[in-house]
Structure formats: C-alpha cells, structure tokens
Design an enzyme around this catalytic site. Structure first.
Site, PDB file in Angstrom:
ATOM      1  N   GLU A 206       1.265  -1.172   0.115  1.00 46.42           N
ATOM      2  CA  GLU A 206      -0.342  -0.031  -0.127  1.00 46.42           C
ATOM      3  C   GLU A 206       0.852   1.478  -0.278  1.00 46.42           C
ATOM      4  OE1 GLU A 206      -2.770   0.291   3.753  1.00 46.42           O
ATOM      5  OE2 GLU A 206      -4.238   2.143   2.542  1.00 46.42           O
TER       6      GLU A 206
ATOM      7  N   ASN B  17     -12.313  -1.326   0.542  1.00 49.71           N
ATOM      8  CA  ASN B  17     -11.504  -1.575   2.065  1.00 49.71           C
ATOM      9  C   ASN B  17     -11.856  -1.393   3.357  1.00 49.71           C
ATOM     10  OD1 ASN B  17      -9.546  -1.945   2.957  1.00 49.71           O
ATOM     11  ND2 ASN B  17      -9.046  -0.250   3.532  1.00 49.71           N
ATOM     12  N   GLU B  18     -12.337  -2.973   3.360  1.00 49.27           N
ATOM     13  CA  GLU B  18     -12.792  -2.165   4.953  1.00 49.27           C
ATOM     14  C   GLU B  18     -14.268  -1.357   5.464  1.00 49.27           C
ATOM     15  OE1 GLU B  18     -10.158  -0.617   7.917  1.00 49.27           O
ATOM     16  OE2 GLU B  18      -9.206  -2.057   7.948  1.00 49.27           O
TER      17      GLU B  18
HETATM   18  O1  AHR Z   1      -2.113  -1.000   6.996  1.00 54.16           O
HETATM   19  C1  AHR Z   1      -2.578   0.056   7.515  1.00 54.16           C
HETATM   20  C2  AHR Z   1      -4.250   0.191   7.329  1.00 54.16           C
HETATM   21  O2  AHR Z   1      -5.000  -0.590   8.503  1.00 54.16           O
HETATM   22  C3  AHR Z   1      -4.791   0.066   6.288  1.00 54.16           C
HETATM   23  O3  AHR Z   1      -4.796   1.271   5.038  1.00 54.16           O
HETATM   24  C4  AHR Z   1      -6.604  -0.460   6.624  1.00 54.16           C
HETATM   25  O4  AHR Z   1      -6.722  -1.068   5.650  1.00 54.16           O
HETATM   26  C5  AHR Z   1      -6.399  -0.569   7.997  1.00 54.16           C
HETATM   27  O5  AHR Z   1      -7.304   0.103   8.838  1.00 54.16           O
END
Ligand code: AHR
Length: 658
Positions: free
Chosen positions: A37, A357-358
């Site tokens: 990321e 994501n999430e």
């Molecule tokens: O890994 C760091 C962050 O943690 C990521 O961007 C997110 O998906 C999670 O909350």
C-alpha cells in the site's frame, strides 16, 4: 546459536503429537501472501525507484523539497506558471535567468534533496530526465548535476536547450563516488544562460529491479520477492478509499507515461505521484510470481462519503475497465490495447478483485449498510456477468460478524486483524469452528500490536520478537484451517523510517538501507516451508507451544511449524504417529533472540535471522528443544525404500506413489 540456547537448560518438557496416517484438508496454495500500500512512503520514496521528490512540482508545489542557488552573478526568479503545462500536469516551473555576462562561468540552479537524501553508488548509471521548454530566447544549456552534500560533482549530463515546445530530455549519468555509496546527495538542474525556461518534470532513476522502465528499487523488491508470496494485494488499504473523493485511488490516472499522471493527494498525509500505477503493480505481481489481487474504489471514502446507488454505475464501470486493462485482448479491446501500448501485450491474468476496503465501517456513516445493500451487489453482479471467471472479494475490517455481506455470497471475504500478541495467540483458534458454508477467508491485513511497555507513557508499536510470535501462532491457526482460509498477508509491508505514518511494518528502510524485522522472518519461514495437506497435530498450548503440521508431497516430508511463546525453553518430545518411517536426520529453521522485546534495527539489522541446523535422532518419538521465545520449522523426511528392488529393499516402509 542453537548450542548456546541448549546450554540455557530446558525448563519445560511438553509432548507434541503428529498423526501422519490421517492427512486432512489441503493447504491453500495462496495461503502465504503479501499486501502493498502507498503508506509510510512505501512507494514514493520507497519501492518506486524514482529518486527526485516533488519531481513534477505537484506533490508539494514550489519550492517544496527544492531550493535555488546561483553563482557568478546569475540572477534567478522562479514561480509556478499555470499558463504552461506538459502532459496531465496543471502548471510548470518558470525559471527566468538574468545577469550572466557573455562568456562568464555563471549559472543558476534548482536543487532537490530527494526522499531524505539521494543515494548514489560509484560506477552506476542513473537515468536523468527533464521535461523542458524555453521562450525561444534562452541562450544556454540545461544541465543535470548530481552532487554530494559537500558540493562534489558525482556525475552530470548536459542538454541543448529545447525550443518553444515541451521536450523530453533524457540521458544516462554514470556516477563517480569516492565514498563508494552515499545517501545524502542532491540532484540539481542548472541553467547557464539568460532567458526563460519552463520545467515540468525532473526525474532520476537508478537501475531498477529486472530493468523495468519506471520500475522498482532492487533491494526492496528482492526483500519482497524473497518472501515468495503467492498473492499480492494492492494498492490498499485505506489508500484505495482515499480521505475524500479526490483522494480515492482512480486507477485511470495512474497509467501511461508519467508526464500524463497528475498524481493525487494520498490518504496517508502526502501526495502520491502515481508513478507506481495499475500497470506497475500488475507487473510487480507478475515479476514476483504472485496472484494479483486488485483493490478498486467502492464508492466510499474515509471522510464518510458514500456514493448514492443512482450514481455508482461509473465507478462500477471503472472496475470493469480495470479488469479489461489487465486481461483484455491487446488488439480488440480498448483497455487491453492500452496495456499493450504501455509495454505488456500479454494479459496479466487477473482473477481476484476486491471491492473497496474495510467497508463494514460504513455502518457508522450517513448511509449505513450501503455496502451490503447496493454497493457490493452492483459491483458483484456486473463483474460476474461480464467476467464470470473473476473472484469477487468483499472487504471487511474486523467486523465481519456484525455487518456481513448477505445480499450476495462473496467468493472471498477480507478480514483484518491488528491485535496485541495475547489476542493473536487466542485467535490461533479463531477459524477452528467457523462454518464452512460461507465465503472463503482472506486475512488481508495482519499484525501484532506489541506496545512498548517499558515506556508506557509513550506507547509505541514495535516490531518485536514477541509480536512475531503472536503472528506465527495466528498463522499456524490459518494453516490448520486452510480449507477455509484462502490467503493471508502482513500489513503494512514497508516503512520509510523518515515517515512512519503507521507502525509496526514488515520491512524498514531509508534511502540506502533495509532492515528485515522478526515479523518479516516469520513470514519468510512460513511461506518458504509449505506443505500440501494438513496433518492433525496437538501441542501443549497451556505451556506456550502452538503447532501445525503439513505433508509436503514433492519430497515426502512432514513440515512442522512450532511457536514457543514461553520465556523458557521446552525440551519437548515429538511423537509421529501412524507408523511412518522417518529419516533420522531432520532439518530445523529457528528464529529466536535473547528477549521477546528484541527488535532488528539499523544498528543491528541481523540481531535475529532464522538459523538452520540438522536435527539428529528423528524417529517415531524423539526429543527436540524449542528455545524460549522462538519460532521453529522442523522438516522430517520420510525414509523410503529404494525405488528399485535390491538386497536392502524392504528394510524401510515403501513410499506411497504420490
Ligand atoms: O495497514 C494500514 C491500514 O490499516 C490500512 O490502510 C487499512 O486497511 C487498515 O485500517
């Protein structure tokens, strides 16, 4: 190392049992994966090999990370000029030079300090690129100079000034560095005549991993590749969501020549150049031999933005187009042709896509449960209709139980676990009892949050051996349940130690050094010691032992993974039931250190690395001492009869034909 550990004396004596006669579920071939990321300058100033920060003046504007200098009476006036731009940039740097007398050795420069220093190695060829134009009256040349902090010129290139159209000037610069390698150098663009020059981009690339154009930093790429991850999830994480609509990951502005990439504000406190774009991530996955897992924007950003159902279709189309970019025909499809034009005519074979994501966190937002209600279904239905072979992953955080996707059955659901070590130990049984009727599980983000208890007034998350033990115990549970668990990845992968937005992280680095954490070594040990089927195993968890066992067909070997979370060593007895004859010589790979609070650091990067040794006396029941605070992989090879009959045939158990 092992000898000295044995000298500590064993304080515990537990029994570990493996049932070699009853192989269980198949181990998921994608179990050990990786996640990258754009966080902590993991890409810009990290894996992405570009050495000039704010290269297009769009990350920090002007003069962010640049300064000016002049000599010999030259005068320099600089400003961003929104009336000029090349490619997809929105304004260029105007440099007006005056005061240089005819024949005088005068010049004016702009100076960039890179990402906390520009590393330069003796004898290495770097590629300098400048996008420039002039007002037609500029009388000098354009130079790129690489200098040490003290002003020694380590290499340079000179370009004839272009005319009034934007021109890409590029040349190799071979560095002569008396120090061999140094990290605190600068990149300068120098003008030695009077007149006006506009600059749009100043770039310096070292040799990249596998010599990919616009590629990645070799030492970091090799550290990633050495994990042999079987899947690669990218590019986020919250980076995909963005803080707001404008900072979401819009893959369509991340492809093509870098001059055509405007970049965007990233979620983690800095602007992303998007030099690491969709194409580069797919290329990286291919180069490390990993199944790509692409995250796409799902209509939700961190500031609470939820795109209404009636307005979501264009973003679903973006996801479909991304699949076409990865896999579409290089001639007949629009986006497949783009991929080919960008240098990869063959498809990238994308078959996993994660929606957002999430997104379980949307329950707290203005449009609660929108992910389940319409966002996931809209993506799922369109993707399945147009690309039935695609596996569609639902993104959760840790709240899969409270907000599961029920409107469709995702192929895989992504759950994230950031937990204290003690919870990870308990959670090594998290999946034992989960029903096997729902989606397969991807633990897309995993890390132990091991707090600094020696300075509780300043709690810092650390990359300790203790945390790595918790992660190893959790992974043991995933392996045991790998009929359910499709894959797992540590998060975050990288941190530039000059910008720690999030710790802990698997791989620490600065401009020229890399530190592999104990957490890294656990991933390394587990990923590189895979079996094919799970064998039943019991361990003395009450006394800190956690174990899994698998059977590896190719070399007829039992692979045990054992965590000793206790502060004392354990002189265990290992019983291999089922009548399998074993080679008396086994193999151990052990990670340990004197204290569970130990970390690898820039001063001591190799305090902890896995140590290999031969194990003697392996049999149906044999002793093995697990050091205090350790992770061990034991390989026990089956003793097979010779393939051809002969005088000694029959002395050992014949191997099954597998
Ligand atoms: O890994 C760091 C962050 O943690 C990521 O961007 C997110 O998906 C999670 O909350």
């Amino acid at each position: 190392m092992l000898a000295s550990l044995a000298a500590q004396g064993a304080a515990l004596g537990s029994q570990l049992t493996i049932d070699a006669a009853h192989p269980g579920v198949a181990v998921s071939p994608t179990l050990y994966g990786a996640f990258v990321e754009e966080i902590n300058h993991a890409m810009d100033g990290g894996l992405y090999a570009e050495l000039v920060r704010n290269r297009a003046f769009n990350e920090m504007g002007w003069p962010g990370n640049w300064s000016v200098s002049s000599q010999g009476g030259a005068k320099l006036v600089t400003a961003m000029d929104a009336s000029q731009h090349a490619g997809a940039q929105t304004s260029a740097l105007r440099m007006v030079v005056s005061g240089i007398a005819a024949g005088a050795a005068a010049s004016a420069s702009i100076v960039n300090t890179g990402f906390w220093g520009v590393p330069l190695r003796d004898g290495t060829a770097y590629t300098a690129t400048v996008w420039a134009k002039t007002d037609g009256s500029y009388s000098g040349a354009i130079g790129v100079e690489l200098q040490s902090k003290s002003g020694t010129v380590l290499g340079s290139a000179t370009f004839a000034a272009p005319g009034e159209s934007w021109t890409r000037l590029t040349a190799p610069i071979v560095v002569t560095n008396p120090q061999g390698e140094s990290g605190d150098n600068v990149v300068m663009v120098t003008l030695n005549g009077n007149g006006t020059v506009w600059l749009q981009m100043v770039s310096l690339f070292p040799p990249t991993w596998k010599n990919r154009p616009n590629g990645v930093r070799p030492d970091l790429a090799e550290a990633l590749a050495a994990l042999k991850p079987s899947l690669l999830r990218f590019p986020g994480g919250s980076f995909v969501e963005g803080y707001s609509f404008n900072s979401r990951w819009n893959w369509k502005i991340t492809i093509g020549d870098v001059i055509d990439r405007p970049g965007h504000p990233g979620l983690w406190g800095y602007y992303s150049s998007d030099g690491m774009g969709l194409h580069e991530y797919l290329q990286l996955a291919e180069d490390i031999g990993a199944t790509p897992v692409l995250g796409v924007w799902s209509g939700h950003s961190n500031n609470g933005l939820i795109i209404a159902e009636s307005e979501l279709a264009p973003y679903v189309q973006d996801a479909l187009d991304a699949i076409e970019y990865a896999n579409g025909d290089a001639v007949t499809s629009v986006w497949g042709a783009q991929r080919a034009a960008n240098g990869h005519p063959a498809p990238f074979n994308l078959s996993y896509i994660e929606i957002g994501n999430e997104d379980d966190l949307d329950n707290t937002l203005a449009a609660p449960n929108s992910y389940n209600a319409y966002r996931f279904p809209m993506f799922y239905d369109e993707i399945k209709q147009q690309y039935p072979y695609m596996h569609v992953i639902a993104s959760y955080g840790e709240n899969w139980l409270t907000t599961p996707v029920t409107s469709r059955t995702p192929d895989v659901e992504d759950e994230h676990y950031y937990e204290p070590t003690a919870s990870l130990l308990t959670d090594s049984h998290r999946y034992d009892a989960r029903e096997r009727t729902g989606p397969r599980v991807f633990v897309g983000e995993l890390a132990a949050l091991d707090f600094n208890t020696t300075a509780p007034e300043e709690p810092a998350r650390l990359n300790t051996l203790g945390g790595a033990l918790g992660e190893a115990a959790f992974l043991i549970g995933l392996e045991r349940n790998s009929d359910l668990v499709w894959g797992a990845a540590y998060a975050p992968m990288f941190v530039n130690v000059n910008n720690q937005a999030w710790v802990p992280d698997l791989i620490w680095f600065d401009a020229s050094q890399v530190v592999l954490t104990p957490n890294y070594w656990v991933q390394w040990m587990f990923s590189r010691h895979r079996g094919d089927v799970v064998l039943p195993a019991t361990a003395d968890e009450v006394h800190g032992l956690f174990a899994s066992a698998t059977w590896r067909r190719r070399d007829q070997t039992i692979v045990m993974k054992v965590v000793n979370n206790a502060a004392m060593s354990n002189a265990a007895t290992i019983a291999v039931e089922g009548g399998m004859a074993l080679n008396p010589a086994g193999h151990a790979t052990v990670l340990t250190s004197a204290a569970r609070t130990d970390q690898n650091t820039f001063d001591e990067p190799s305090l902890m690395t896995p140590v290999e040794s031969v194990v003697t006396g392996v049999g149906p029941s044999f002793p093995f001492t697990f050091p205090a605070n350790s992770v061990t992989v034991l390989e026990l090879k089956r003793k097979c009869a010779p393939v051809l009959a002969g005088p000694t045939a029959g002395l050992t158990t014949p191997c099954r034909a597998e």
